[in-house]
Structures are given as C-alpha cells and as structure tokens.
Scaffold this motif. Structure first.
Motif, mmCIF file in Angstrom:
data_model
loop_
_atom_site.group_PDB
_atom_site.id
_atom_site.type_symbol
_atom_site.label_atom_id
_atom_site.label_comp_id
_atom_site.label_asym_id
_atom_site.label_seq_id
_atom_site.Cartn_x
_atom_site.Cartn_y
_atom_site.Cartn_z
ATOM 1 N N THR A 55 -5.241 58.991 2.699
ATOM 2 C CA THR A 55 -4.369 60.056 2.179
ATOM 3 C C THR A 55 -4.713 60.401 0.737
ATOM 4 O O THR A 55 -5.385 61.396 0.461
ATOM 5 C CB THR A 55 -2.887 59.636 2.274
ATOM 6 O OG1 THR A 55 -2.705 58.378 1.616
ATOM 7 C CG2 THR A 55 -2.447 59.508 3.718
ATOM 8 N N ALA A 56 -4.301 59.552 -0.195
ATOM 9 C CA ALA A 56 -4.500 59.865 -1.613
ATOM 10 C C ALA A 56 -5.931 59.643 -2.064
ATOM 11 O O ALA A 56 -6.421 60.337 -2.965
ATOM 12 C CB ALA A 56 -3.551 59.016 -2.464
ATOM 13 N N GLY A 57 -6.627 58.674 -1.474
ATOM 14 C CA GLY A 57 -7.989 58.366 -1.889
ATOM 15 C C GLY A 57 -8.110 56.908 -2.324
ATOM 16 O O GLY A 57 -7.134 56.276 -2.729
ATOM 17 N N TRP A 58 -9.338 56.380 -2.233
ATOM 18 C CA TRP A 58 -9.550 54.970 -2.539
ATOM 19 C C TRP A 58 -9.239 54.638 -3.999
ATOM 20 O O TRP A 58 -8.982 53.480 -4.335
ATOM 21 C CB TRP A 58 -10.980 54.554 -2.212
ATOM 22 C CG TRP A 58 -12.057 55.306 -2.966
ATOM 23 C CD1 TRP A 58 -12.779 56.369 -2.517
ATOM 24 C CD2 TRP A 58 -12.511 55.039 -4.304
ATOM 25 N NE1 TRP A 58 -13.664 56.792 -3.489
ATOM 26 C CE2 TRP A 58 -13.526 55.992 -4.595
ATOM 27 C CE3 TRP A 58 -12.183 54.105 -5.279
ATOM 28 C CZ2 TRP A 58 -14.188 56.036 -5.812
ATOM 29 C CZ3 TRP A 58 -12.849 54.144 -6.501
ATOM 30 C CH2 TRP A 58 -13.836 55.090 -6.770
ATOM 31 N N GLN A 59 -9.254 55.627 -4.877
ATOM 32 C CA GLN A 59 -8.988 55.376 -6.297
ATOM 33 C C GLN A 59 -7.643 54.703 -6.514
ATOM 34 O O GLN A 59 -7.475 53.877 -7.418
ATOM 35 C CB GLN A 59 -9.026 56.689 -7.087
ATOM 36 C CG GLN A 59 -10.390 57.344 -7.155
ATOM 37 C CD GLN A 59 -10.700 58.219 -5.945
ATOM 38 O OE1 GLN A 59 -9.969 58.215 -4.948
ATOM 39 N NE2 GLN A 59 -11.778 58.980 -6.010
ATOM 40 N N TYR A 60 -6.669 55.022 -5.647
ATOM 41 C CA TYR A 60 -5.312 54.510 -5.832
ATOM 42 C C TYR A 60 -5.172 53.039 -5.462
ATOM 43 O O TYR A 60 -4.154 52.430 -5.796
ATOM 44 C CB TYR A 60 -4.324 55.366 -5.031
ATOM 45 C CG TYR A 60 -4.080 56.708 -5.682
ATOM 46 C CD1 TYR A 60 -3.023 56.900 -6.564
ATOM 47 C CD2 TYR A 60 -4.928 57.787 -5.434
ATOM 48 C CE1 TYR A 60 -2.811 58.126 -7.172
ATOM 49 C CE2 TYR A 60 -4.729 59.019 -6.048
ATOM 50 C CZ TYR A 60 -3.667 59.177 -6.916
ATOM 51 O OH TYR A 60 -3.467 60.398 -7.531
ATOM 52 N N VAL A 61 -6.189 52.455 -4.812
ATOM 53 C CA VAL A 61 -6.107 51.021 -4.534
ATOM 54 C C VAL A 61 -6.201 50.230 -5.840
ATOM 55 O O VAL A 61 -5.747 49.075 -5.915
ATOM 56 C CB VAL A 61 -7.207 50.555 -3.548
ATOM 57 C CG1 VAL A 61 -7.151 51.339 -2.255
ATOM 58 C CG2 VAL A 61 -8.588 50.635 -4.178
ATOM 59 N N PHE A 62 -6.790 50.834 -6.863
ATOM 60 C CA PHE A 62 -6.873 50.170 -8.169
ATOM 61 C C PHE A 62 -5.652 50.467 -9.041
ATOM 62 O O PHE A 62 -5.368 49.726 -9.980
ATOM 63 C CB PHE A 62 -8.138 50.623 -8.905
ATOM 64 C CG PHE A 62 -9.414 50.199 -8.246
ATOM 65 C CD1 PHE A 62 -9.859 48.883 -8.346
ATOM 66 C CD2 PHE A 62 -10.188 51.095 -7.518
ATOM 67 C CE1 PHE A 62 -11.035 48.478 -7.736
ATOM 68 C CE2 PHE A 62 -11.369 50.703 -6.916
ATOM 69 C CZ PHE A 62 -11.791 49.393 -7.018
ATOM 70 N N TRP A 63 -4.967 51.540 -8.748
ATOM 71 C CA TRP A 63 -3.859 51.960 -9.612
ATOM 72 C C TRP A 63 -2.489 51.486 -9.133
ATOM 73 O O TRP A 63 -1.533 51.478 -9.907
ATOM 74 C CB TRP A 63 -3.828 53.484 -9.716
ATOM 75 C CG TRP A 63 -5.066 54.067 -10.345
ATOM 76 C CD1 TRP A 63 -5.963 53.416 -11.141
ATOM 77 C CD2 TRP A 63 -5.543 55.410 -10.228
ATOM 78 N NE1 TRP A 63 -6.966 54.268 -11.530
ATOM 79 C CE2 TRP A 63 -6.742 55.514 -10.989
ATOM 80 C CE3 TRP A 63 -5.087 56.553 -9.571
ATOM 81 C CZ2 TRP A 63 -7.475 56.686 -11.097
ATOM 82 C CZ3 TRP A 63 -5.822 57.735 -9.676
ATOM 83 C CH2 TRP A 63 -7.004 57.797 -10.434
ATOM 84 N N PHE A 84 -6.767 43.445 -17.618
ATOM 85 C CA PHE A 84 -6.955 43.630 -16.174
ATOM 86 C C PHE A 84 -6.455 45.004 -15.735
ATOM 87 O O PHE A 84 -7.124 45.721 -14.979
ATOM 88 C CB PHE A 84 -6.199 42.525 -15.435
ATOM 89 C CG PHE A 84 -6.142 42.706 -13.940
ATOM 90 C CD1 PHE A 84 -7.203 42.351 -13.141
ATOM 91 C CD2 PHE A 84 -5.010 43.240 -13.335
ATOM 92 C CE1 PHE A 84 -7.153 42.519 -11.762
ATOM 93 C CE2 PHE A 84 -4.934 43.410 -11.964
ATOM 94 C CZ PHE A 84 -6.011 43.042 -11.178
ATOM 95 N N LEU A 85 -5.277 45.386 -16.208
ATOM 96 C CA LEU A 85 -4.710 46.680 -15.827
ATOM 97 C C LEU A 85 -5.533 47.831 -16.396
ATOM 98 O O LEU A 85 -5.720 48.863 -15.728
ATOM 99 C CB LEU A 85 -3.257 46.776 -16.304
ATOM 100 C CG LEU A 85 -2.280 45.768 -15.679
ATOM 101 C CD1 LEU A 85 -0.881 45.946 -16.265
ATOM 102 C CD2 LEU A 85 -2.244 45.908 -14.160
ATOM 103 N N GLY A 86 -6.044 47.670 -17.621
ATOM 104 C CA GLY A 86 -6.909 48.699 -18.190
ATOM 105 C C GLY A 86 -8.175 48.876 -17.374
ATOM 106 O O GLY A 86 -8.612 50.005 -17.108
ATOM 107 N N GLY A 87 -8.768 47.761 -16.943
ATOM 108 C CA GLY A 87 -9.952 47.845 -16.089
ATOM 109 C C GLY A 87 -9.646 48.488 -14.751
ATOM 110 O O GLY A 87 -10.462 49.235 -14.196
#
Length: 501
Positions: free
Chosen positions: A165-173, A90-93
C-alpha cells in the motif's frame, strides 16, 4: 527520603520501567522482522541482489562493534543517557533508510541505524538485571522474549500491508513514535545513582575492532566473487584483519576500563555461553535473512506468507523463554540450555530436508523449532551471566554476550551470503541454457516478484529456482553444522549453577 522509602519508590515504578524497556526492545525486534520480510520487495525495487547480504551485514557490523562500548558506557555513566543516545541515532538512521534511492545508499544508512541499535538491546536487558533479583529475572526474561513473539505476529502483517500500500519505505518509519515513547518512559520513571568520577573511554579499542571486523566482513562477502580466494588481495586482507583483531585483544588486556573485560571470561559459564552465542548468531542470521527469499522466489508465495514463516520462529522463542524462566529455578542452567541445543539441531535438520513441494508450513515448523531452541539458550545465558557479576560489570557482561551473538550474525551473513552468491554463479555457468549462462547474481531479482517470474520462460524460471535451491541448501547445511557445534559446546557448561572455573 530514607533508604526504605527510596526502595519502595523504586519497586512502585518497576512496572513502568519494564514497559518502557519492552517498548524499546519491541522497536528493535519489529524492525528486524519487517526488514527481513520486506527485503525481497526492496531488492526488486532498488535492484542489486548481489548487495542483498550487505543490507544486513552493514547494520550488524555497526551494532556488533558498538554494543560493547555502549555496555561499558552504561556502567560508567548510567543506562538512561546511553540508551537515549543510541535510540535517537537508531531512529535517525531509520528515517534516512526510507529515503534511500538505491541499494548502495540503503546500505550506508543501515550503517547509521546499526550504530544506534547497538545500545538498545544490551542496555534494555541490563536495566532489567538492575531492578530485579536473580529469581525474578528468570521470569522477567520470559516477558522480554514475548516482545519478539508479539513483534513477529504484528511485524509481517504490518510489513506486508505497508509494502503493498504505502511502500516499503514505511517499514523503516513505523517504529519512530514507539521509540520516542520508550525514551519518555525511561526518563520519567528510571532514576539512577551513578558515581561521579573521571572515566577512561576505550576509543582505541573501538577503532581496532571496527577495522578488524570490517576487513573480515569484506573478505567473507566478496571472497570468491569480486575477489578471487587465491589472489594476493585476499591474503593481504586476512593479514590485516588478523593484525587489527590481535592488536584489539592485546589492547583490551592491558588498558584501563576496557570495553570488553576478558577477566569475566574466566568464569566457565560465561565463557561457554559467549562461545555458543557466537555460533547461534550464525545460525539465526542464516535462517532469518534467506528464508523469505526461498519462500518468495522458490515456493512462489507472497511476502505475507514469507513473513509468516519467520513469525513462527519468533513465536517459538518467547514461548520457550517463558518456560525456560521457570525451568531455570527447578533444573538449572545446564539442563535448560541442553534442551535448547537439541531444538536448534532439530530445527536446522528440518531446513536441510526442506523441499519446495513441502510448502510454507514446513518452513514455518522448522522456524518454530529454531525459535524454541533460541528461547531456551538465550534466556539461560543472560540470567546466568547477570547473576555471575556485580552491578558495575553487568552492563559490560550483558553486552559481551549480545556482542558475541551479533558477531556471529555479522560473520554469518557475510559468510553465508558469499556461499549463496558463489553457488548461484556456479549454477548459472553450468546451465545448459545459453541465456542462463549469461546471468549474474542480480538476475535472481526476477524470482522475487510474481511479475518477474511471469516474464521468464518456463525453462529459465526453473533454472533460476534450482540455482536458488542449490545455494540455500549449502547455506542450511552450514547452519546445521553450527547447530551441532552449539550442542556440543553446551555439554561443557558446569553441571551445577554455582560451579565455576
């Protein structure tokens, strides 16, 4: 170490195990909250609104299919190693999702994320069933449900801040360190005594179920759009889905160590609970997937406000789950479930009656009622199911219930997405404005940002919003019908907790 000392040691470590389990559940819960809230921003950035429902459907498909086999594997090899494998996948995805360059790649990475997510919720719930008694379980389920409330409050806030702020990418990280921390806690404090013997793993059943559900999902999403409902392709696909699903059921009834043990369904409480969970899965995804798009695109509110409307659902869920845990002991599963069914109907009626002028508070109130209904029903079902089976069936039984709810969500997001897309196309074709007549579903992307709405002429903006309202009214009407069906099914539950059929 004698038996008494070993038992005392297990009791000593239970709070730490519970904390690790709640953290694991929080990872899955906050992911759902943040992604739903951030999807309008993601769709606006990556494009492809037509693929909007596939972002949810791909995740749900894999988590639905794998939840059964993870549950069975946990009965065979123990909860801890299976949870570890699923969480790491899950975390890798999640990491890959943040690097998605377009909607197609995001959907592919969500497949991987869902492949691991199938282990998190059922095994976490099963671990609680292992270490607590029936009476304790009723109260602990309230604590587990509070995870959803906490994630609902924190998730939209964090998601909104990350998007701007940081970007939507960080919602997964953002959940990666939390997931790793939960695994460390389980490996340090959870000790299991698993019988060492050769086991048969039902790979064939997994393949058959995946094939059948994948075909069904494609039909529901693309039927009436990319593929005509009356075309030979649809009939061929329906035949294929029926073939694989029928083969799956036949295989499960005759194989050694099936991943879905249909024998436990002979218990009437389990049968009704699983069927109602299927229906509430449709209801739940219908609300959580499309409410942010309505609040953002039609009510013209920010992503943060859209997140607030979903937060209300996740606040109502744990509050009612805690109350349900106490009521189960006093009034039983039947009456507690019935109360939940009534709240589901009340909440979905509110969504059907919702108008843009009502504002986000109306949407939040409707979400809250649905959350209350889910809290009462889900708590009742999990506790009753885990009390009806032995340890070596508890993982599979818990997973089967969660599978049915996930299956409902998987089918629901595809079906409701198809209904919405078809209604949008129909509204565009019937418009009196030439520009609108040339629009496709992806044109709705313009509604999801303030900049996009400002670039539209007033009459075009109004046409787009009316099309969205019309499409979502159809979605909410289906959701109401499902809630009424759920309430009707609950009436067939045994009136007494020890009554079986």
């Amino acid at each position: 170490m004698n038996a008494a000392e070993e038992k005392q040691k297990r009791l000593k470590y239970r709070p730490f195990i519970l904390a690790s389990v709640m953290l694991a559940m929080f990872v899955g819960a906050i992911e759902a909250t943040i992604v739903s809230t951030a999807m309008p921003a993601i769709a606006a950035d990556l494009g492809g609104f037509q693929l909007y429902s596939w972002v949810f459907a791909s995740y749900l498909l894999m988590s639905t299919v794998t939840v059964l086999i993870y549950g069975r594997l946990s009965d065979l090899f123990g909860r801890r190693p299976v949870m570890t494998f699923g969480m790491l996948l899950f975390l890798g995805g999640s990491i890959l999702c943040g690097f998605a360059p377009n909607m197609e790649w995001l959907i592919a990475f969500r497949f991987i994320q869902g492949l691991g997510a199938g282990a998190v919720l059922p095994i976490a719930t099963t671990i609680v069933g292992d270490i607590y008694s029936k009476e304790e379980r009723a109260k602990i389920q309230g604590y587990l449900s509070s995870v959803w409330g906490i994630s609902a409050v924190i998730g939209p806030v964090i998601g909104g801040l990350l998007v701007v702020t940081a970007g939507w990418q960080y919602v997964f990280w953002v959940n990666i360190p939390l997931g790793l921390l939960s695994l460390i806690g389980l490996w340090v404090f959870l000790k299991e005594n698993v019988e060492k013997k050769k086991h048969h793993i039902d790979y064939k059943g997994t393949i058959l179920l995946t094939a059948g559900l994948s075909i069904l999902l494609y039909i529901l999403v693309e039927g009436g759009g990319a593929v005509s409902w009356t075309s030979w392709i649809i009939f061929a696909l329906l035949a294929g889905a029926a073939f694989f699903l029928t083969w799956f059921i036949h295989h499960e009834l005759h194989t050694e160590d099936p991943m879905m043990s249909f024998s436990i369904w002979k218990n009437r409480s389990i049968l009704i609970a699983n069927i109602v969970s299927l229906a509430t899965g449709v209801l739940l995804i219908g609300i959580s997937s499309y409410l942010p798009a309505f609040v953002t695109g039609v009510m013209e509110q920010s992503a943060r406000v859209a997140g607030f409307t979903l937060t209300a659902m996740s606040i109502g869920w744990p509050i009612s789950a805690i109350i349900a845990g106490k009521m189960l002991i006093r009034i039983g599963y039947y009456r507690t479930s019935l109360i939940g069914g009534l709240f589901l109907v009340l909440g979905t009626i509110s969504f059907v009656l919702m108008e843009p002028v009502h504002g986000p508070l109306w949407a939040a109130m409707s979400s809250f009622f649905v959350g209350v209904g889910m809290g009462f029903t889900s708590t009742s079902f999990i506790v009753s199911i885990q009390s009806a089976v032995a340890w070596n069936q508890r993982g599979a039984a818990t997973a089967a219930n969660i599978f049915m709810r996930n299956l409902g969500s998987t089918v629901g997001v595809a079906l409701l997405g198809g209904i919405l897309n078809n209604q949008l196309r129909s509204s565009f074709e019937e418009s009196s404005i030439d520009e609108v007549q040339s629009f496709d579903v992806d044109s709705v992307n313009e509604l999801l940002t303030a900049e996009g709405r400002n670039n539209l002429a007033p009459d075009v903006l109004d046409s787009l919003q009316q099309a969205m309202i019309s499409g979502l009214n159809d979605v909410y009407s289906v959701v109401l019908a499902v809630a009424v069906l759920s309430l009707a099914l609950i009436l067939f539950l045994p009136r007494k907790d020890n009554e079986e059929l």
